[in-house]
Scaffold this active site. Structure first.
Site, short mmCIF file in Angstrom:
data_model
loop_
_atom_site.label_atom_id
_atom_site.label_comp_id
_atom_site.label_asym_id
_atom_site.label_seq_id
_atom_site.Cartn_x
_atom_site.Cartn_y
_atom_site.Cartn_z
N ASP A 10 40.01 5.48 -35.54
CA ASP A 10 41.11 6.38 -35.90
C ASP A 10 40.70 7.41 -36.93
OD1 ASP A 10 43.07 5.30 -34.20
OD2 ASP A 10 43.27 3.56 -35.52
N ASN A 64 33.71 -0.68 -34.84
CA ASN A 64 34.64 -1.80 -34.66
C ASN A 64 34.04 -2.81 -33.69
OD1 ASN A 64 35.70 -1.19 -31.88
ND2 ASN A 64 36.24 0.73 -32.93
O1 C5P Z 1 47.08 4.51 -31.58
P1 C5P Z 1 46.23 3.43 -31.03
O2 C5P Z 1 44.80 3.50 -31.50
O3 C5P Z 1 46.79 2.05 -31.12
O4 C5P Z 1 46.20 3.75 -29.45
C1 C5P Z 1 45.46 3.01 -28.56
C2 C5P Z 1 45.25 3.80 -27.31
O5 C5P Z 1 44.94 5.16 -27.59
C3 C5P Z 1 44.06 3.30 -26.51
O6 C5P Z 1 44.31 3.58 -25.16
C4 C5P Z 1 42.92 4.14 -27.05
O7 C5P Z 1 41.87 4.24 -26.11
C5 C5P Z 1 43.60 5.46 -27.28
N1 C5P Z 1 43.07 6.25 -28.40
C6 C5P Z 1 42.40 7.42 -28.13
N2 C5P Z 1 41.93 8.19 -29.16
C7 C5P Z 1 42.13 7.83 -30.44
C8 C5P Z 1 42.81 6.63 -30.74
C9 C5P Z 1 43.25 5.86 -29.68
O8 C5P Z 1 42.21 7.74 -26.95
N3 C5P Z 1 41.67 8.59 -31.41
#
Ligand code: C5P
Length: 423
Positions: free
Chosen positions: A294, A226
Site C-alpha cells: 500500500d 509482504n
Molecule cells: O485495499 P486492499 O489492499 O485491501 O485491496 C485489495 C485488492 O486491491 C486486491 O485485489 C489487490 O490486488 C488490489 N490492490 C491493488 N493495488 C494496490 C492495493 C491493492 O491492485 N495498490
C-alpha cells in the site's frame, strides 16, 4: 482433443515441447507476428511446419518462413503428391494442432463455406485435428454481418478463436481487428495442447492476473515487502489458460513456477506492476490477486543507509491502486475481480468490508478471505473464501488454492459467456 494430446508413441503429452504445429499464414499485414510466433514455438521445443498462402507470400517471404521453421515450406496444392500419398492429407494429419494466423476475412469465409481451392483450405478441410484461428482484419470487416456469420459457423464446427484484439489497425483506423500478440498466441496454443481444451469455454477471451507481493525499495539493498507467495494468483492464471483464455500473469517476486500456457511478466514494485497491467489492456477479464504494497518510501536513497545511533525515519507515500485503476480505465475489462485479504474472523464483518471495498474500487467481484495468523492462508495450500458480487455472496468451504481457482474460473466463464456469448 484427447487424440491431439497424444504423440506417436501413444503417451499423453502436455504443452508445446515435442508437438507438431501446422501454421497457416494467410495474407495480412499481421503475418510478421507469425514469424515471431514460429521462433517462440521452436524455442519451446515444438516442430513448426508452415503453409503460406498466395496472399501470405505478399507480406512475408517464403525464405523467412522456411528459415525460421527449419522445415520445408508448403505453398502449392499440386506439388505435394508423392510417396503414394496425398501430401495435403498427410500434412493435416501429422500435426497435433493447426493454427491459422493471421486469419483474414477471406480465409474465414472460405473455411466456413468448406472450400478447398488452395493448399491452406484443403488442409483445413482434410484435418481431423483441432484448429485455432487468430483473426486479423479491419474493424469494419470484422464486425460485418458476413464475417460474424462465418465466425459463428466456424465456432459451431468446433474451431477455436483467439482475438482479435482492439487497438490501432494497420489501415490507420482504431477498433477491434488486431491479431493478438505472439505471446498470447503461444499461450493459447499451449492451453489447447495441454489438453484442457475439453472445456475451452474461455477460448477467444483474454485475461490479466496479478499475483504475488510487490517490493518497494528503501535503499539499494532493502525493501518493504509482504508474505504473499503468489500461489492463489498463479493458480488462477493457470486455470484461466487451461480453459482457453489468452492469459497474461503479472507477478511480483514469487518462487512459484510459471504456469503452463501463460505469458508471465515479472515485476518488482507496485508502480511497475501498474505499468505492466495498463500496457496489457485491452483484456476481457482482470483478476487482481497480488498483495500490492500500500505504501512505498517517498525517496529511495541511492546509497545504503548506514547504521547509526538513531533508527532511520522512513517517509511513506501511498502506492497507486492497480485494481481501482483497471476498474476505471477507458479500456475497462468486462469483468474486474479483486481480493480482500483481511484479518477478520467474523464472516459477516468480512463480507461487509469486502462489499464496501467492491464499491470503493469500482470492481465487479471481490474474493474475500481471512488471513489471520492462525488460518495458514498466507503461503499455505488452502483457502476459504467468500465470493462477493452485486448479486450476493457465495461462501465456499476451505479447499486447495487450485480448487478455489477452478471454481472462480467456473464463475468467470459463466459470467463472460452469459454477457457476450462466444458468437
Ligand atoms: O485495499 P486492499 O489492499 O485491501 O485491496 C485489495 C485488492 O486491491 C486486491 O485485489 C489487490 O490486488 C488490489 N490492490 C491493488 N493495488 C494496490 C492495493 C491493492 O491492485 N495498490
Amino acid at each position: 482433443m484427447a487424440d491431439a494430446a497424444r504423440n506417436n508413441s501413444g503417451l499423453a503429452k502436455t504443452g508445446i515441447a515435442g508437438r507438431t504445429i501446422l501454421l497457416v499464414i494467410a495474407g495480412g499485414i499481421a503475418a510478421y507476428k507469425s514469424l515471431e510466433t514460429i521462433r517462440r514455438l521452436k524455442d519451446r521445443g515444438a516442430r513448426v511446419r508452415c503453409v503460406l498462402t498466395q496472399g501470405g507470400a505478399e507480406f512475408v517471404t517464403p525464405l523467412s518462413v522456411q528459415a525460421l521453421s527449419g522445415e520445408p515450406l508448403f505453398q502449392d496444392l499440386f506439388s505435394l503428391t508423392g510417396e503414394g500419398e496425398m501430401g495435403h492429407i498427410r500434412l493435416s494429419r501429422e500435426a497435433d494442432l493447426i493454427v491459422v494466423a493471421p486469419a483474414t476475412a477471406d480465409i474465414l469465409a472460405r473455411m466456413a463455406a468448406g472450400l478447398a481451392n488452395d493448399l491452406a483450405t484443403t488442409v483445413l478441410l482434410a484435418t481431423d485435428k483441432p484448429v485455432l484461428v487468430a483473426p486479423a482484419m479491419n474493424a469494419a470487416m470484422w464486425s460485418h454481418p458476413a464475417t460474424q456469420r462465418n465466425v459463428a459457423t466456424l465456432r459451431g464446427d468446433g474451431i477455436q478463436f483467439i482475438g482479435p484484439a482492439a487497438g490501432d489497425l494497420a489501415c490507420g483506423e482504431v477498433g477491434v481487428g488486431r491479431m493478438v500478440e505472439p505471446d498470447q498466441l503461444v499461450a493459447a496454443i499451449a492451453a489447447l495442447l495441454s489438453g484442457a481444451a475439453g472445456r475451452a469455454d474461455l477460448s477467444g477471451r483474454t485475461a490479466l492476473v496479478t499475483s504475488g507481493p510487490t517490493r518497494e525499495a528503501i535503499d539499494p539493498v532493502r525493501y518493504i515487502g509482504n508474505f504473499s507467495s503468489g500461489k492463489q494468483g498463479h493458480a488462477i492464471a493457470a486455470a484461466l489458460a487451461r480453459r482457453g483464455a489468452a492469459t497474461t500473469l503479472i507477478s511480483g517476486p514469487s518462487s512459484e513456477p510459471d504456469p503452463e500456457g501463460v505469458t508471465v511478466l515479472r515485476v518488482e514494485s507496485a508502480r511497475e506492476m501498474l505499468a505492466a497491467c495498463t500496457a496489457a489492456l485491452p483484456v476481457d477479464i482482470a483478476v487482481c490477486a497480488a498483495a500490492v504494497a500500500d505504501w512505498r518510501v517517498e525517496a529511495m536513497t541511492a546509497a545504503k543507509i548506514k547504521k547509526g545511533a538513531n533508527a532511520p525515519a522512513l517517509q511513506l507515500i501511498e502506492n497507486p491502486d492497480i485494481l481501482a485503476t483497471l476498474a476505471r480505465a477507458t479500456l475497462r475489462p468486462q469483468l474486474v475481480i479483486g481480493f480482500a485479504a483481511e484479518t477478520e474472523s467474523d464472516p459477516e464483518t468480512l463480507v461487509r468490508i469486502a462489499d464496501a471495498k467492491r464499491a470503493k474500487k469500482g470492481c465487479d467481484w471481490i474474493v474475500a478471505n481471512d488471513v489471520s495468523a492462525g488460518t495458514g492462508v498466507i503461503g499455505g495450500e488452502r483457502n476459504a473464501v467468500h465470493l462477493v458480487t452485486a448479486a450476493g455472496t457465495e461462501s465456499w468451504a476451505a479447499m486447495d488454492k487450485t480448487a478455489v481457482a477452478e471454481k472462480l474460473v467456473d464463475r468467470i466463464a459463466a459470467a463472460v459467456t452469459a454477457a457476450a456469448p462466444a458468437a
